[in-house]
Design an enzyme around this catalytic site. Structure first.
Site, PDB file in Angstrom:
ATOM      1  CE  LYS A 274     -20.212  19.278  10.001  1.00 14.53           C
ATOM      2  NZ  LYS A 274     -18.905  19.695   9.454  1.00 14.53           N
TER       3      LYS A 274
ATOM      4  CB  SER B 272      -0.967  -0.045   1.183  1.00 15.57           C
ATOM      5  OG  SER B 272      -1.924  -1.051   0.993  1.00 15.57           O
TER       6      SER B 272
END
Length: 324
Positions: free
Chosen positions: A176, A124
């Protein structure tokens, strides 16, 4: 009873001797500290007075490491550093952390030849950093790849129901602070996160295609999260050569670096023997009655890999046994 003159003279002589040895002891202690400081400066800054090959270890979980970025910049500016070996052993970490180190390595490689030497693992973000070098060397049994991005978040709504806890919230818009572990994830929230992940994934694949001798389609085919041995990675053009440090030095010699130069590790400043986290952890372990290797346990208990903010580029198989 009055003291005799001889006794007074003997006492004064003893006091002078005691004062002398006290001063001598302080002088010796000062010399030892100065010598230790000089030795540590040599270790930390790679004996900058002599030409050498700098070695930098990039290990463990990758985050935005300001000290490492500054160290790489100091190496770039050092006239005595003729080449650089990045010794990588990492499962990855935050995507932003990998990006920051990648950019700094590319800046370094513009001035000095840089080779990556993969140890056990470069996955990664760890592999992302390896691609910033101009040559990658890996062991036959090294683990390489896991190209991709993920976001992980828990869902504790079932637990909240069991213990009778409810969350009340007021927010400006439905997305949100979502996704949240305190609410079931909606399809709209998953779509938002997936869009963000795919954008970073597209950028990561672009880096691999740019830095490796691969077309975009070839890089995409390899960027499904798969991991490979060093032998497989060589066949798939994810690495350039099999071997270790001697092979890395051999490549540097093809770039005009004297292969006989000493390889000196540029360590983090905090690695000084009396300030290092490992030394402090070891001391703490001994105070608790643990053997020295208990320091590694304490480090893991510190939660280094439990929570990482932001997008992750990390190889994290289930039930993996982590080690430095």
């Amino acid at each position: 009873m009055a003291m005799r003159a001889d006794d007074l003279i003997d006492r004064r002589r003893l006091r002078r001797k005691l004062t002398f040895w006290r001063v001598a002891a302080l002088a010796i202690a000062a010399i030892c500290l100065a010598s230790a400081a000089a030795w540590m400066l040599r270790e930390d800054f790679g004996a900058a007075a002599a030409d050498h090959i700098a070695k930098v270890r990039i290990e463990g979980t990758i985050t935005e490491d300001e000290e490492l970025l500054e160290r790489l910049e100091t190496i770039r500016e050092s006239r005595s550093v003729k080449g650089v070996i990045l010794s990588i052993d990492s499962p990855g970490g935050t995507t932003a952390g990998g990006e920051a180190i990648f950019d700094q390595v590319r800046k370094l490689a513009a001035d000095k030849p840089v080779v990556a030497q993969v140890g056990t693992l470069a996955a990664s973000a760890g592999y992302m950093i390896a691609t910033a070098s101009d040559h990658i060397v890996a062991r036959k049994s090294s683990i390489v790849g896991s190209i991709g991005v993920l976001v992980q978040f828990p869902d504790v709504t079932g637990l909240m129901d069991k213990i009778g806890v409810k969350l009340e919230e007021v927010k400006s818009s439905p997305l949100k602070a979502e996704p949240s572990p305190f609410n079931p994830t909606t399809d709209e929230e998953r779509a938002m996160v997936r869009s963000m992940i795919l954008d970073s994934y597209d950028w990561f694949v672009g880096l691999v295609a740019e830095r490796r001798p691969l077309t975009r389609s070839e890089a995409t085919a390899l960027a499904d999260g798969s991991i490979f041995t060093g032998r497989q990675a060589l066949q798939k053009k994810l690495v350039d050569e099999l071997g270790g440090e001697s092979e890395a030095i051999g490549w540097l010699s093809t770039k005009g670096v004297d292969g006989k130069l000493e390889v000196i590790e540029w360590k983090a400043k905090s690695d000084s023997w009396f300030l290092s986290s490992e030394a402090l952890a070891g001391a703490a372990a001994r105070l608790m009655g643990l053997p020295d290797h208990g320091a590694g346990l304490l480090k893991e208990l510190g939660g280094e890999r439990l929570f990482l903010d932001g997008l992750l580029s990390v190889w994290q198989p289930e039930n993996a046994v982590w080690g430095d």
